[in-house]
Design a protein around this motif. Structure first.
Motif, PDB file in Angstrom:
ATOM      1  N   ARG A  27       0.825  -1.046  -0.049  1.00 60.42           N
ATOM      2  CA  ARG A  27      -0.110  -0.075  -0.176  1.00 60.42           C
ATOM      3  C   ARG A  27       0.760   1.235  -0.246  1.00 60.42           C
ATOM      4  NH1 ARG A  27      -3.865   2.645   4.709  1.00 60.42           N
ATOM      5  NH2 ARG A  27      -1.865   3.692   5.084  1.00 60.42           N
ATOM      6  N   ALA A  28       0.319   2.207  -0.678  1.00 61.69           N
ATOM      7  CA  ALA A  28       1.238   3.535  -0.752  1.00 61.69           C
ATOM      8  C   ALA A  28       0.435   4.274   0.221  1.00 61.69           C
ATOM      9  CB  ALA A  28       1.169   4.048  -2.207  1.00 61.69           C
ATOM     10  N   TYR A  29      -0.934   4.689  -0.115  1.00 62.03           N
ATOM     11  CA  TYR A  29      -1.737   5.707   0.593  1.00 62.03           C
ATOM     12  C   TYR A  29      -3.373   5.541   0.408  1.00 62.03           C
ATOM     13  CZ  TYR A  29      -1.764   7.952  -4.062  1.00 62.03           C
ATOM     14  OH  TYR A  29      -2.169   7.998  -5.382  1.00 62.03           O
ATOM     15  N   THR A  30      -4.222   6.142   0.846  1.00 61.16           N
ATOM     16  CA  THR A  30      -5.578   6.162   0.867  1.00 61.16           C
ATOM     17  C   THR A  30      -6.083   7.232   0.344  1.00 61.16           C
ATOM     18  OG1 THR A  30      -5.876   6.667   3.139  1.00 61.16           O
ATOM     19  CG2 THR A  30      -5.552   4.210   2.750  1.00 61.16           C
ATOM     20  N   LEU A  31      -7.196   7.107   0.044  1.00 62.22           N
ATOM     21  CA  LEU A  31      -8.085   8.207  -0.453  1.00 62.22           C
ATOM     22  C   LEU A  31      -9.363   8.304   0.261  1.00 62.22           C
ATOM     23  CD1 LEU A  31      -7.170   7.340  -4.111  1.00 62.22           C
ATOM     24  CD2 LEU A  31      -6.728   9.915  -3.095  1.00 62.22           C
ATOM     25  N   GLU A  32      -9.981   9.211   0.699  1.00 57.76           N
ATOM     26  CA  GLU A  32     -11.248   9.158   1.639  1.00 57.76           C
ATOM     27  C   GLU A  32     -12.128   9.822   1.236  1.00 57.76           C
ATOM     28  OE1 GLU A  32      -8.211  10.644   2.669  1.00 57.76           O
ATOM     29  OE2 GLU A  32      -7.286   8.696   3.983  1.00 57.76           O
ATOM     30  N   GLU A  33     -12.076  10.911   0.265  1.00 57.15           N
ATOM     31  CA  GLU A  33     -13.451  11.422  -0.169  1.00 57.15           C
ATOM     32  C   GLU A  33     -13.690  11.366  -1.413  1.00 57.15           C
ATOM     33  OE1 GLU A  33     -13.036  15.763   0.234  1.00 57.15           O
ATOM     34  OE2 GLU A  33     -14.707  16.259  -0.764  1.00 57.15           O
ATOM     35  N   TYR A  34     -14.843  10.728  -1.698  1.00 58.59           N
ATOM     36  CA  TYR A  34     -15.455  10.523  -2.829  1.00 58.59           C
ATOM     37  C   TYR A  34     -16.367  11.321  -3.402  1.00 58.59           C
ATOM     38  CZ  TYR A  34     -18.111   7.884  -6.573  1.00 58.59           C
ATOM     39  OH  TYR A  34     -18.834   7.466  -7.860  1.00 58.59           O
ATOM     40  N   ARG A  35     -16.237  11.811  -4.740  1.00 64.86           N
ATOM     41  CA  ARG A  35     -16.693  13.253  -5.275  1.00 64.86           C
ATOM     42  C   ARG A  35     -17.587  12.692  -6.648  1.00 64.86           C
ATOM     43  NH1 ARG A  35     -12.263  17.759  -4.636  1.00 64.86           N
ATOM     44  NH2 ARG A  35     -12.346  17.813  -2.393  1.00 64.86           N
ATOM     45  N   GLY A  36     -17.970  11.510  -6.698  1.00 65.58           N
ATOM     46  CA  GLY A  36     -18.832  11.223  -7.805  1.00 65.58           C
ATOM     47  C   GLY A  36     -17.891  10.556  -8.953  1.00 65.58           C
ATOM     48  N   GLN A  37     -17.013  11.174  -9.397  1.00 68.89           N
ATOM     49  CA  GLN A  37     -16.119  10.890 -10.479  1.00 68.89           C
ATOM     50  C   GLN A  37     -14.790  10.723 -10.179  1.00 68.89           C
ATOM     51  OE1 GLN A  37     -17.016  13.457 -13.911  1.00 68.89           O
ATOM     52  NE2 GLN A  37     -18.582  12.135 -14.514  1.00 68.89           N
ATOM     53  N   SER A  38     -14.481  11.035  -9.026  1.00 69.47           N
ATOM     54  CA  SER A  38     -13.005  11.006  -8.440  1.00 69.47           C
ATOM     55  C   SER A  38     -13.017  10.802  -7.156  1.00 69.47           C
ATOM     56  CB  SER A  38     -12.242  12.237  -8.959  1.00 69.47           C
ATOM     57  OG  SER A  38     -12.678  13.486  -8.175  1.00 69.47           O
ATOM     58  N   TRP A  39     -11.779  10.330  -6.343  1.00 66.01           N
ATOM     59  CA  TRP A  39     -11.590  10.247  -5.147  1.00 66.01           C
ATOM     60  C   TRP A  39     -10.389  11.246  -5.076  1.00 66.01           C
ATOM     61  CZ3 TRP A  39     -13.414   7.050  -1.307  1.00 66.01           C
ATOM     62  CH2 TRP A  39     -14.418   6.082  -1.726  1.00 66.01           C
ATOM     63  N   SER A  58     -15.320   3.074   5.423  1.00 63.82           N
ATOM     64  CA  SER A  58     -14.183   2.448   4.558  1.00 63.82           C
ATOM     65  C   SER A  58     -13.611   3.493   3.717  1.00 63.82           C
ATOM     66  CB  SER A  58     -14.923   1.702   3.315  1.00 63.82           C
ATOM     67  OG  SER A  58     -16.113   2.349   2.679  1.00 63.82           O
ATOM     68  N   ARG A  59     -12.436   3.330   2.981  1.00 65.52           N
ATOM     69  CA  ARG A  59     -11.685   4.010   2.192  1.00 65.52           C
ATOM     70  C   ARG A  59     -11.118   3.484   1.012  1.00 65.52           C
ATOM     71  NH1 ARG A  59      -7.715   4.892   7.203  1.00 65.52           N
ATOM     72  NH2 ARG A  59      -6.294   3.164   6.989  1.00 65.52           N
ATOM     73  N   LEU A  60     -10.619   4.193  -0.087  1.00 68.75           N
ATOM     74  CA  LEU A  60      -9.998   3.556  -1.163  1.00 68.75           C
ATOM     75  C   LEU A  60      -8.499   3.438  -0.787  1.00 68.75           C
ATOM     76  CD1 LEU A  60     -10.764   2.652  -4.088  1.00 68.75           C
ATOM     77  CD2 LEU A  60      -9.774   4.767  -4.762  1.00 68.75           C
ATOM     78  N   ALA A  61      -7.910   2.272  -1.005  1.00 68.74           N
ATOM     79  CA  ALA A  61      -6.291   2.223  -0.600  1.00 68.74           C
ATOM     80  C   ALA A  61      -5.684   1.999  -2.183  1.00 68.74           C
ATOM     81  CB  ALA A  61      -5.952   0.945   0.160  1.00 68.74           C
ATOM     82  N   VAL A  62      -4.506   2.787  -2.308  1.00 71.83           N
ATOM     83  CA  VAL A  62      -3.720   2.701  -3.697  1.00 71.83           C
ATOM     84  C   VAL A  62      -2.426   2.003  -3.194  1.00 71.83           C
ATOM     85  CG1 VAL A  62      -3.206   4.068  -5.607  1.00 71.83           C
ATOM     86  CG2 VAL A  62      -5.266   4.534  -4.404  1.00 71.83           C
ATOM     87  N   GLY A  63      -2.092   1.229  -4.431  1.00 72.90           N
ATOM     88  CA  GLY A  63      -0.610   0.576  -4.104  1.00 72.90           C
ATOM     89  C   GLY A  63      -0.606  -0.383  -5.181  1.00 72.90           C
ATOM     90  N   TYR A  64       0.174  -1.335  -4.916  1.00 72.75           N
ATOM     91  CA  TYR A  64       0.405  -2.382  -5.891  1.00 72.75           C
ATOM     92  C   TYR A  64       0.030  -3.654  -5.201  1.00 72.75           C
ATOM     93  CZ  TYR A  64       3.174   1.022  -8.449  1.00 72.75           C
ATOM     94  OH  TYR A  64       3.480   2.059  -9.260  1.00 72.75           O
ATOM     95  N   ALA A  65      -0.464  -4.559  -6.333  1.00 70.62           N
ATOM     96  CA  ALA A  65      -0.771  -6.066  -5.812  1.00 70.62           C
ATOM     97  C   ALA A  65       0.707  -6.803  -5.618  1.00 70.62           C
ATOM     98  CB  ALA A  65      -1.561  -6.595  -6.939  1.00 70.62           C
ATOM     99  N   THR A  66       0.258  -7.997  -5.159  1.00 74.20           N
ATOM    100  CA  THR A  66       1.632  -8.740  -4.767  1.00 74.20           C
ATOM    101  C   THR A  66       2.851  -8.799  -5.762  1.00 74.20           C
ATOM    102  OG1 THR A  66       0.022 -10.233  -3.581  1.00 74.20           O
ATOM    103  CG2 THR A  66       2.300 -10.984  -3.949  1.00 74.20           C
TER     104      THR A  66
END
Lengths: 341, 668
Positions: B267-279, B474-482
């Motif tokens: 995991r690199a970071y998370t995004l918390e706010e959902y704005r309909g077309q973006s995080w 819940s929140r969106l996590a961004v990073g890389y798979a295994t």
């Protein structure tokens, strides 16, 4: 068998430990592999020398010597005091992977050796009987991590004869055995007996009937009829030093060798024994083992008396006498004996 | 008389071979071919010079010259490290190779050769840190064989007059009969390798960090885990948002590699706010943390509990400044003077992660079983951040209705999350070719009810929105798979196309747990428990975190272990020396006098008698003086007899030897 670690073992273990520490810290699989490779060297370095030394069997196939050149050619195969000996070995197992030496003598002493290919060299040392019991062998092959040592049986008895010279009285100077047949033993007319053929004996002396009967070459042993047997009385005092005793033995052997060279019979009085008249072989063997403190026969029966004392050697030849310092060289002894006649 | 080990060309060739293998291995795995090739040529030249001058004594001038060259190596590395004069890559490796090239010109004794071959082991170690494929086994085995040969040739005497002409003959003679033992050794090594306890849980000691105040242009390319240095470089951070309308094609380039005993999402970071077309990332207060941090304070997480998952990251491609690691982080060892930790567990470096940056981290592997998650506390007691529950006001009502339908009859939070995840995985198709998102439409609504196809960000957004609709934080996590796993090296190669997004769900009392709704990926991608190696359970597991000032204590333990081994080894040597009989000790002293007198001293393969014979050819008086003592030593060592001879004491012998040597060397 004894096993002892060598100095490179702690270094190897420390290196493996350090690499293992790094491996556990970093999780790098290659470092675990390297640690395993280094650690696996230890049991190999332990077992290989053990098996190598365990499988080694040694035997002596020949004994060579060089150093002293005996004046009598017949003695060329004998071992003399101070010679350099070479025990030629035959081995079962990997002798190349082993270090050999020193020799263990029956007396418990050791004798340093030097290995040359498949032979081990050693100094013959003083006259006497060199009874080899075993040899210490060690191996750290192939990695030098552990050394396995073992005492290998190597039974061998070597008689180390005293050195001698052949004194040449003035009137016979320049005649040396075996140049002139008349100067050699067996060249006279007086029959002494039959004996085994020895290199240097004339073929004309071979007694064929006896040879045919015994299956061994036998020769007629004679002496010049005109020569009367020499008689030498050797006495080694109890407090005689080793060098004095050896010098006295060398003097006696030289006098007897002089008789042999001239073809004269001789007699040797030593302790309670008396060697057969003219038997050079027995005389030499007896002189090799002569030790201090042996009681002597009455010197009156022997015109030549050699006595080893604490500080040197006294020689009495009829009305002439001489004292020899113990550090005298053989050439000097020869000169003195020639002077004494 | 055979050639001494120092004169054995085979022994020297073994050392040269080991050095060559280590240099080539490092070059193949880590790069820097020019410096490695140069050093290799210098090492070969140095060996030749050492061989030619092996009989010459060292001169003060030569030693000073070598010292200056070594200082030059240090200066080179510092200049490279601080100012990036020579590219700045692999400063430690460069120093090791240069130092080896310098010392190759001064290989006189067997000890020098030993030092040199251990030096090549250090280079091999550095190369191992960068080796990611089984090919490196070839280099390790080749080095080990060279070391085996070195032990063999330094123990065995080459035949006399050994020269280049007889090299092959000597080689054949040396290796005859050794091959079976070498084969046994390799088999045994494999067994030891398999059975060697490994610390799958965590490192035994913290890395040693040297805090060097580096200027801004310094390049923090350092070694991980054991010998990292601290550098600093200001850099730009990563994107602050994700646009769900577009997704670029991702290539196969390697982004980074991870050495870890278990798989995880990185995991690199998370995004918390959902704005309909973006995080969008919500800027939350962050706190500074030092480069070595044990027990990272992460909100909502009990990071001290669970199994440890140590990871070492090697960045291969420029990345944002967020530190990538398995979540949640417990410990971090990063080459920077200061980092910042946000309440979401995201760690931000002061510079972008450039190629060559290495760092280590230890994460917590939590119990992800349904049984454990079903025991999570009630949502009522959770003081969840509103941003983790917020949805845009314009979100269509059918989204909420779908969520309600999916969780009907699900009693626990875990069951609700699992139901929604499973629904998405089963009823929607994963594809990177998705229809264009119409302007003004909600991305999740479009995906759920119109397109029915999407990629990871659509699936993750849908899961997060549906969960929030049910009041689950819940929140969106961004990073890389295994990434691609190499079973042998235990490493993961993560490429650009492994870039991924998933969802983290808050379970009260447990923490944020990852869920992945994308088909083809693991539904519950929490880090697995580290793989256990054979016999690993017998290895001591040090609970580092419980050691308080753990870093120092752990470092002390590690250093103490090494020191203890060294002390024991030295004690063994000292005891061996003390147990020597007086005559042997005097004999050893006499050898020193011989050396001082420039006379040939005994070499290890000689017996005292052999040495005496050798000495006699050089100096008869010296041999005469040493003769009695040599005889006594042989009697002592080989027959176990150490009885002084009548009238001869050791003191007399010593005095005689002293006198002889004094006479021989003009009273010096």
């Amino acid at each position: 068998m004894r096993l002892r670690p060598r100095r490179r073992l702690p270094g190897l273990l420390v290196a493996a430990g350090v690499i293992y520490f790094f491996a556990t810290n970093s999780g790098v699989v290659w470092l675990y592999l390297l640690t395993a490779l280094l650690l696996a060297l230890v049991p190999i370095g332990l077992v290989a020398p053990l098996l190598t030394i365990q499988r080694l069997r040694l035997g002596v196939v020949a004994v060579d010597s060089h150093g002293f050149e005996p004046p009598l050619r017949r003695d060329h195969a004998r071992v003399f005091a101070g010679d350099r000996l070479a025990l030629r070995l035959e081995a079962t197992g990997n002798m190349e992977a082993c270090e050999l030496g020193p020799l263990v003598l029956a007396s418990g002493d050791t004798r340093a050796t030097h290995r040359v290919a498949s032979a081990i060299e050693l100094d013959a040392g003083r006259r006497g009987r060199l009874q080899v019991e075993a040899i210490l062998a060690s191996s750290a092959w192939p990695l030098g991590i552990f050394t396995a040592e073992r005492r290998l049986p190597l039974a061998q008895t070597i008689v180390v004869n005293p050195r001698y010279c052949v004194p040449r009285p003035a009137e016979r100077a320049g005649i040396r055995e075996p140049i002139g047949a008349s100067s050699r033993r067996g060249a006279g007319d007086q029959f002494l007996g039959l004996r085994q053929y020895q290199p240097g004996d004339s073929q004309r002396r071979i007694h064929w009937p006896t040879t045919a009967r015994t299956g061994e070459l036998m020769v007629i042993d004679t002496a010049l009829e005109s020569n009367s047997p020499g008689a030498f009385h050797l006495e080694i005092a109890a407090d005689a030093g080793p060098r004095s005793a050896d010098l006295a033995v060398e003097v006696t052997a030289s006098l007897a060798a002089g008789c042999v060279a001239e073809g004269r019979a001789f007699r040797l009085d030593l302790g309670h024994e008396r060697t057969p008249t003219g038997s050079w072989d027995e005389a030499l063997a007896r002189l090799s083992l002569a030790s201090a403190g042996e009681p002597g026969r009455s010197p009156s029966s022997s015109p030549v008396t050699i006595r080893a004392g604490r500080d040197g050697v006294d020689i009495a030849m009829g009305d002439r006498a001489r004292w020899l310092a113990p550090d005298l060289a053989l050439l000097e002894v020869q000169a003195i004996l020639e002077e004494l006649g | 008389m055979g050639a001494t080990p120092e004169e054995s060309p085979l022994a020297r060739l073994s050392v040269l071979l080991a050095a060559g293998v280590a240099n080539v291995g490092l070059t193949v795995e880590a790069g820097a071919p020019s410096i490695a090739l140069t050093c290799l040529l210098l090492v070969a030249l140095g060996h030749y010079v050492s061989w030619r001058g092996r009989h010459r004594r060292r001169t003060r001038r030569g030693q000073v010259f070598l010292g200056v060259l070594l200082l030059g190596c240090i200066a080179y590395v510092v200049a490279d490290l601080v100012f990036g004069v020579f590219g700045g890559a692999l400063p430690q490796a460069k120093f090791a190779m240069l130092a080896q090239a310098v010392t190759a010109f001064d290989l006189k004794s067997r000890r020098n050769l030993f030092t040199h071959i251990w030096h090549s082991a250090v280079i091999l170690y550095i190369g191992a840190l960068f080796a990611w494929t089984p090919v490196y086994a070839v280099f390790v085995l080749a080095w080990a064989l060279a070391f085996f040969g070195f032990l063999l040739f330094t123990h065995r005497r080459d035949p006399a007059h050994a020269g280049a002409d007889n090299l092959l003959a000597n080689l054949r003679g040396s290796v005859r009969g050794v091959a079976p033992w070498a084969a046994c050794w390799l088999v045994l090594a494999v067994i030891v390798f398999v059975g060697l306890p490994r610390f799958a849980g965590r490192p035994t000691a913290v890395p040693l960090l040297l805090s060097i105040p580096l200027p801004e242009q310094a390049v923090p390319e350092v070694l991980p885990a054991v010998l990292p240095l601290v550098g600093a470089e200001p850099g730009a951070g990563g994107d602050q948002s994700i646009n769900l309308r577009v997704r670029g094609r991702l290539g196969d380039e390697v982004m980074f590699r991870v050495r870890a005993p278990a798989a995880s999402y990185w995991r690199a970071y998370t995004l918390e706010e959902y704005r309909g077309q973006s995080w969008v990332r919500v800027l939350r207060p962050s706190r500074p943390i030092p480069p070595i941090t044990v027990d990272l304070p992460i909100a909502d997480e009990r990071v001290g509990e669970g199994t440890s998952l140590p990871q070492t990251f090697y960045i291969e491609h420029p990345l944002p400044a967020e530190v990538i690691a398995s979540y949640p982080l417990r410990e971090l060892y990063f080459p920077a003077r200061e980092l910042r930790l946000s309440s979401t567990g995201t760690v931000r470096a002061p510079f972008g992660l450039r190629r060559g940056v290495n760092y280590s981290a230890v994460s917590t592997v939590r119990d992800f079983s349904p049984r454990a998650l079903r025991t999570a506390g009630s949502l009522k007691v959770v003081e969840a951040s509103p941003t983790d529950l917020a949805l845009p006001p314009a979100i269509p009502a059918r989204v909420k209705r779908l969520a309600d339908d999916l969780v009907t009859g699900r009693a626990t939070e875990y069951d609700r999350v699992a139901a929604i995840t499973q629904y998405l995985r089963s009823n929607y198709r994963y594809s990177l070719d998705t229809p264009r998102l119409p302007t003004g439409s909600d991305a999740v609504d479009q995906f759920l009810f119109v397109d029915h196809v999407g990629f990871c960000e659509q699936f993750a957004s849908a899961l997060a929105v549906l969960l929030r609709a049910e009041g689950i934080p819940s929140r969106l996590a961004v990073g890389y798979a295994t990434g691609d796993h190499d079973n042998f090296t235990g490493s993961f190669t993560v490429k650009a196309h492994d870039a991924h997004a998933w969802v983290e769900v808050l379970f009260p009392g447990i923490g944020w747990m990852p869920f992945d709704a994308s088909p083809g990926f693991a539904a519950e991608p929490a880090a697995q428990k580290p793989l256990r190696w054979l016999l690993s359970d017998f290895s001591p597991q040090v609970a580092m975190a419980s050691l308080g000032t753990g870093g120092r204590v752990a470092l002390g333990l590690g250093v103490g272990t090494v020191a203890l081994v060294a002390v024991i080894a030295l004690a063994i040597l000292a005891l061996r020396h003390k147990s020597l009989s007086p005559s042997v000790r005097v004999y050893q002293r006499s050898q020193r006098w011989l050396r001082w007198g420039r006379l040939p001293a005994r070499v290890p393969w000689q017996t005292p008698a052999e040495h005496l014979a050798w000495l006699r050819t050089v100096s008869v008086p010296a041999a005469r003086a040493l003769g009695p003592l040599a005889g006594r030593v042989e009697a002592t060592v080989y027959a176990g007899v150490d009885v002084p001879r009548a009238g001869t004491s050791l003191g007399v012998l010593v005095e005689a030897l002293r006198h002889r040597f004094r006479v021989l060397h003009g009273g010096s």
